[in-house]
Scaffold this motif. Sequence first.
Motif, short mmCIF file in Angstrom:
data_model
loop_
_atom_site.label_atom_id
_atom_site.label_comp_id
_atom_site.label_asym_id
_atom_site.label_seq_id
_atom_site.Cartn_x
_atom_site.Cartn_y
_atom_site.Cartn_z
N ALA A 329 68.50 87.89 -12.16
CA ALA A 329 67.36 87.92 -12.72
C ALA A 329 67.10 89.04 -13.63
O ALA A 329 66.31 89.17 -14.55
CB ALA A 329 66.03 87.72 -11.96
N CYS A 330 67.76 90.32 -13.11
CA CYS A 330 67.18 91.74 -13.78
C CYS A 330 68.41 92.30 -14.40
O CYS A 330 68.20 93.21 -15.14
CB CYS A 330 66.92 92.89 -12.65
SG CYS A 330 68.18 93.19 -11.44
N ASP B 90 58.14 85.54 -19.39
CA ASP B 90 57.22 84.81 -18.19
C ASP B 90 56.58 83.62 -19.04
O ASP B 90 56.07 83.71 -20.16
CB ASP B 90 56.22 85.79 -17.90
CG ASP B 90 54.99 85.22 -17.01
OD1 ASP B 90 55.25 84.05 -16.42
OD2 ASP B 90 54.06 85.68 -17.00
N PRO B 91 57.06 82.58 -18.49
CA PRO B 91 56.57 81.18 -19.01
C PRO B 91 55.17 80.90 -19.32
O PRO B 91 54.72 80.30 -20.09
CB PRO B 91 57.06 79.93 -18.10
CG PRO B 91 58.29 80.71 -17.12
CD PRO B 91 57.80 82.20 -17.04
N GLY B 129 65.70 84.39 -21.52
CA GLY B 129 64.46 83.83 -21.40
C GLY B 129 63.97 82.94 -23.02
O GLY B 129 63.14 82.69 -23.29
N VAL B 130 65.10 82.49 -23.49
CA VAL B 130 64.86 81.82 -24.89
C VAL B 130 63.93 80.65 -24.46
O VAL B 130 64.43 79.62 -23.60
CB VAL B 130 66.15 81.33 -25.33
CG1 VAL B 130 65.96 80.48 -26.97
CG2 VAL B 130 66.83 82.66 -25.97
N TRP B 131 63.24 80.41 -25.40
CA TRP B 131 62.14 79.17 -25.12
C TRP B 131 62.09 78.14 -25.90
O TRP B 131 61.45 78.11 -27.03
CB TRP B 131 60.56 80.01 -25.05
CG TRP B 131 59.57 78.88 -24.77
CD1 TRP B 131 58.26 78.57 -25.30
CD2 TRP B 131 59.35 78.56 -23.34
NE1 TRP B 131 57.79 77.82 -24.60
CE2 TRP B 131 58.18 77.97 -23.35
CE3 TRP B 131 60.03 78.65 -22.13
CZ2 TRP B 131 57.66 77.08 -22.23
CZ3 TRP B 131 59.69 77.85 -21.02
CH2 TRP B 131 58.42 77.18 -20.92
N ALA B 136 68.34 75.45 -21.99
CA ALA B 136 68.32 75.54 -20.51
C ALA B 136 67.25 76.78 -20.29
O ALA B 136 67.59 77.78 -20.68
CB ALA B 136 69.71 75.39 -19.99
N PRO B 137 66.31 76.57 -19.19
CA PRO B 137 65.62 77.71 -19.01
C PRO B 137 66.64 78.79 -18.25
O PRO B 137 67.47 78.53 -17.77
CB PRO B 137 64.54 77.12 -17.97
CG PRO B 137 64.66 75.70 -17.93
CD PRO B 137 66.02 75.27 -18.58
N ASP B 138 65.95 80.05 -18.41
CA ASP B 138 66.85 81.15 -17.74
C ASP B 138 66.44 81.00 -16.36
O ASP B 138 65.42 81.45 -15.86
CB ASP B 138 66.32 82.51 -18.20
CG ASP B 138 67.08 83.52 -17.79
OD1 ASP B 138 67.94 83.62 -16.96
OD2 ASP B 138 66.72 84.79 -18.41
#
Lengths: 410, 212
Positions: A329-330, B90-91, B129-131, B136-138
């Motif tokens: 994640a980081c 952050d979603p 985190g491409v939205w 696909a979500p990260d």
Amino acid sequence: MTTEQRAVREIYPSRGRASSSFELPPTLPLLRCSSEARAKLNAIKVAVIGCGSIGSRIATHLARAGVAGLLLCDPKKFKNSSVATHEVTSAQVGKFKAVVTARRCKAISPHTRVLEFSGPVEELPLSVLADVDLVVMAPDLLSAEVLVAQRCLWLGKPLLQASVHGATLTVQIRFFLNAGATGPCPACAYSRAEWELLGREVRFSCDGFTAEGAARPRETTPTNSLSALCSMAADFATLQVVRHVVEAGKPVGDTMVEYGGFTHRIISSPLVRSAGCLLDHTSFRQVRVGERLLNLSPSELARRAFGAVTPTTSFEVPGAGYVEFAACACATLLPVGKFVQRGRVQRTSCRRCSAPVVPLGFYTHGLASAALLGEAIDRPLKQLGVARAPGVVVRQSDAAALVTEEAFRP
Amino acid sequence: MNTTLTEPWPETGLSQLNTVPLDAVHQSMWERAKQGCSGPAAVRQRLLHEGRSLLALAQISGRLQIHWLDLTEGLRAKVELEAPVPFMVDPSGPLQVRTSATLGVLYPAQAIFLPLPGYAFIRILQPRGVWLSNVAPDSAANRDQPLCLGTHLPAGIPLRDIMLMTYGSLTLTNTLLDTGDPAGLLNPAAAEWWQRTTGRIPLTREPFIRQK
């Protein structure tokens, strides 16, 4: 079914059967072949891919001929409709085709070593297929056909393909010798229509019902076959196998035999190589090593296979990918430099964010080149994350070799 | 109604990529990649063609930069695409837009003769985190986020088309918002978010090939 369960298993005789009482049936003297030719047939190991209405019959014919080994592969189970075309009763419905056929073969010929694999042919290790002398295929999917054809080309294994077309009462038996890079393969004859069917994953089923256990919906084309037509295909196929092994009559290699049920005509024609074939017609050299593969480094494997490592050398551990980078994640790019078994859940977590460290798909290579491995090329495979390797493919320029252990026995 | 074309025709169109003479940088990349290309002649020929087309596209587009190109095992390239790319660390946080994306481009040899799933070709390496609904979500399952361009892409689809589709998807020029559509939907939450925020669509109206 888990990967663990999809193992190649040996079938043993049922209790109460005395294997020593078995004697080779007197079929072969009718061929008037020499005892040497008969011995060849008794020594041969055959893989049968697809144990449906044709493949299962070929397997039992070969068991009756007393072959040394049979490897039967089919991921599916018998359905109610199988009774119409297969040599099964309703008591066998719901059982794995490969298991039922393997048990029958073992009961017919206890001397034959019978192995079964109730999984998709994609998961059948290359080294297991490398151990047979001849491959027979009668699958219901073109993708399986292409995959088997490709593996037989690589391994230089003669391949017999048996199929039927119910509506025209046609039987087709194609025998590919795979003796060199100039020979034909099943895909050499594919037209655009066949590639299109392959892409749509059309299943050619006897009954046309939806395949059980299919991962996703597939189109199913019923072949409308009669049991007798499938049986005839199996008979023709077995005769071709026997003729090839005992070298009886005109060579059957790279020929197609077609029987038309409406006219009772049999046509034999040559099969030819297509220059534009998309399959890799490279034949692997088979190299056996005395040591355990896991103790050898990729560079050592390359030396055994080709004498040296060159910039074009690359390595493939079937079932595993070489992970260059992973991420958590980081962090975005954590160097890994190890082979990881495909589908295995990673248990490593990042110390900072405690999220699992996941191999990145883009940086996971099926083929690890010498440049990619870098200094790791001199480390033993077990230090590079390989837990089990029945065989390793080493490629160099246009050549390739399958390295297996001398002691390897499927 | 008659319309007048005010923009001049580009000097080189997308259909003539193979006639574009490569500059020194791209030519040397091409030479290096060629050496590692292996496989059956027909496959090799096609991969070489796709590799060269990608380099030519980078040269004429003005928005694509190739970090490296590898033809050892199918086609594999790391590219930088200059395009507005929406992402959310952050979603529940604010939507941010980056001016470029680092992409992992994959063109497996099977893509030449088999229709492959739409997520088999593009991985988004940066930003994280491409939205977007078709990315696909990260998550722990997908750290390099796959971009889905449809259920299956036709066998032998040119890489040029994949790159154009990628540009359209990332910039929301081609939008996919239907949460019930299985063709390419990988992030239903993002699809719903964009349904509520249609005012920001598209993120750009610029054509893929930048005008000189």
